[in-house]
Design a protein around this motif. Structure first.
Motif, PDB file in Angstrom:
ATOM      1  N   ILE A  24     -12.185 -23.010 -23.677  1.00  0.00           N
ATOM      2  CA  ILE A  24     -10.756 -23.283 -23.579  1.00  0.00           C
ATOM      3  C   ILE A  24     -10.021 -21.952 -23.487  1.00  0.00           C
ATOM      4  N   TYR A  25      -9.333 -21.738 -22.414  1.00  0.00           N
ATOM      5  CA  TYR A  25      -8.584 -20.506 -22.191  1.00  0.00           C
ATOM      6  C   TYR A  25      -7.104 -20.837 -22.082  1.00  0.00           C
ATOM      7  N   GLU A  26      -6.330 -20.098 -22.854  1.00  0.00           N
ATOM      8  CA  GLU A  26      -4.891 -20.291 -22.774  1.00  0.00           C
ATOM      9  C   GLU A  26      -4.272 -19.125 -22.018  1.00  0.00           C
ATOM     10  N   GLU A  27      -3.292 -19.390 -21.265  1.00  0.00           N
ATOM     11  CA  GLU A  27      -2.616 -18.320 -20.538  1.00  0.00           C
ATOM     12  C   GLU A  27      -1.829 -17.447 -21.507  1.00  0.00           C
ATOM     13  N   MET A  28      -2.038 -16.144 -21.384  1.00  0.00           N
ATOM     14  CA  MET A  28      -1.323 -15.203 -22.236  1.00  0.00           C
ATOM     15  C   MET A  28       0.094 -15.037 -21.701  1.00  0.00           C
ATOM     16  N   PRO A  29       1.084 -15.165 -22.582  1.00  0.00           N
ATOM     17  CA  PRO A  29       2.467 -15.021 -22.117  1.00  0.00           C
ATOM     18  C   PRO A  29       2.740 -13.575 -21.711  1.00  0.00           C
ATOM     19  N   LEU A  30       3.511 -13.364 -20.687  1.00  0.00           N
ATOM     20  CA  LEU A  30       3.879 -12.030 -20.246  1.00  0.00           C
ATOM     21  C   LEU A  30       4.781 -11.372 -21.277  1.00  0.00           C
ATOM     22  N   GLN A  31       4.460 -10.139 -21.665  1.00  0.00           N
ATOM     23  CA  GLN A  31       5.258  -9.414 -22.650  1.00  0.00           C
ATOM     24  C   GLN A  31       6.447  -8.754 -21.960  1.00  0.00           C
ATOM     25  N   THR A  32       7.609  -8.945 -22.528  1.00  0.00           N
ATOM     26  CA  THR A  32       8.823  -8.355 -21.971  1.00  0.00           C
ATOM     27  C   THR A  32       8.938  -6.904 -22.423  1.00  0.00           C
ATOM     28  N   GLU A  33       9.191  -6.000 -21.513  1.00  0.00           N
ATOM     29  CA  GLU A  33       9.325  -4.578 -21.822  1.00  0.00           C
ATOM     30  C   GLU A  33      10.650  -4.332 -22.525  1.00  0.00           C
ATOM     31  N   THR A  34      10.592  -3.714 -23.709  1.00  0.00           N
ATOM     32  CA  THR A  34      11.798  -3.424 -24.473  1.00  0.00           C
ATOM     33  C   THR A  34      12.435  -2.132 -23.986  1.00  0.00           C
ATOM     34  N   TRP A  35      13.658  -1.872 -24.448  1.00  0.00           N
ATOM     35  CA  TRP A  35      14.330  -0.629 -24.072  1.00  0.00           C
ATOM     36  C   TRP A  35      13.581   0.571 -24.602  1.00  0.00           C
ATOM     37  N   TRP A  36      12.919   0.423 -25.752  1.00  0.00           N
ATOM     38  CA  TRP A  36      12.124   1.502 -26.337  1.00  0.00           C
ATOM     39  C   TRP A  36      10.931   1.837 -25.434  1.00  0.00           C
ATOM     40  N   ASP A  37      10.264   0.770 -24.939  1.00  0.00           N
ATOM     41  CA  ASP A  37       9.134   0.983 -24.029  1.00  0.00           C
ATOM     42  C   ASP A  37       9.588   1.645 -22.738  1.00  0.00           C
ATOM     43  N   ARG A  38      10.731   1.184 -22.221  1.00  0.00           N
ATOM     44  CA  ARG A  38      11.248   1.756 -20.985  1.00  0.00           C
ATOM     45  C   ARG A  38      11.604   3.228 -21.160  1.00  0.00           C
ATOM     46  N   MET A  39      12.188   3.560 -22.320  1.00  0.00           N
ATOM     47  CA  MET A  39      12.574   4.939 -22.583  1.00  0.00           C
ATOM     48  C   MET A  39      11.352   5.858 -22.590  1.00  0.00           C
TER      49      MET A  39
END
Length: 206
Positions: A24-39
């Motif tokens: 059983i494989y569940e689709e991993m939700p896409l992680q949203t890039e935070t402003w900290w990650d973008r910086m």
């Protein structure tokens, strides 16, 4: 030779896999890039771009080591107390222009040096010279054993049992406040403490 055997076709039973958790494989939700990650992504992209240029490579080779040495020197200066040792000074003194070591403390002309410091209104330096002069006289009288690496607290301990210890503690505390605490003193205040040093020195000479 042709194979003439009969092939039995069996239907695919997918229930076996649906009920088995291993399949059983569940689709991993896409992680949203935070402003900290973008910086940080932009920062490291900038660093990578900077050091890929000729000027950036030169800075990385020579500039960073120079900055590191400056930072190291600053911390050594602050944490070794070099700013309190007399080789450097605040308040515009070139502070203690003498390198007091075990040889020349007995050769320094304290009277001339003290008079010069007073004439220049450099009362912090004058107090330091008076204190060092007192240490020299205590050493000459055999009451303490002066060494460059000793602290004032050790000299106080060496006077244990001597009637002059209490007066010496008071002079030591005053010296510490003026020199290490960089307390500003007036002409009148200096002359009061100068008299205390003179009286103490006369007592240990008698």
């Amino acid at each position: 030779m042709l194979d003439s055997s009969t092939v039995a076709i069996r239907p695919f039973n997918d229930s076996i896999y649906k009920n088995d958790s291993a399949f059983i494989y569940e689709e991993m939700p896409l992680q949203t890039e935070t402003w900290w990650d973008r910086m940080w992504r932009k920062f490291w992209k900038f660093i990578d771009l900077l050091f890929s240029t000729k000027g950036g490579k030169q800075f990385f080779k020579w500039g960073l080591p120079a900055i590191a040495l400056c930072v190291l020197g600053f911390f050594v200066y602050k944490f070794t107390g070099a700013n309190k040792s007399g080789f450097f000074s605040k308040n515009g003194d070139t502070a203690f222009a003498y390198q007091i070591d075990e040889e020349n403390i007995h050769e320094l002309d304290f009277k001339t040096a003290i008079d010069k410091a007073i004439a220049n209104a450099n009362y912090r330096l004058a107090v330091r010279l008076l204190y060092l002069q007192t240490l020299k006289q205590l050493t000459d009288r055999g009451l303490i054993d002066w060494r460059i690496n000793k602290t004032n607290a050790i000299y106080v301990q060496e006077l244990a049992g001597n009637e002059q210890q209490t007066s010496f503690i008071q002079l030591t505390n005053y010296f510490d406040r003026v020199w290490y605490g960089e307390t500003t003193i007036t002409n009148e205040q200096f002359h009061d403490v100068q008299q205390s040093f003179i009286q103490f020195q006369q007592q240990i000479q008698s």
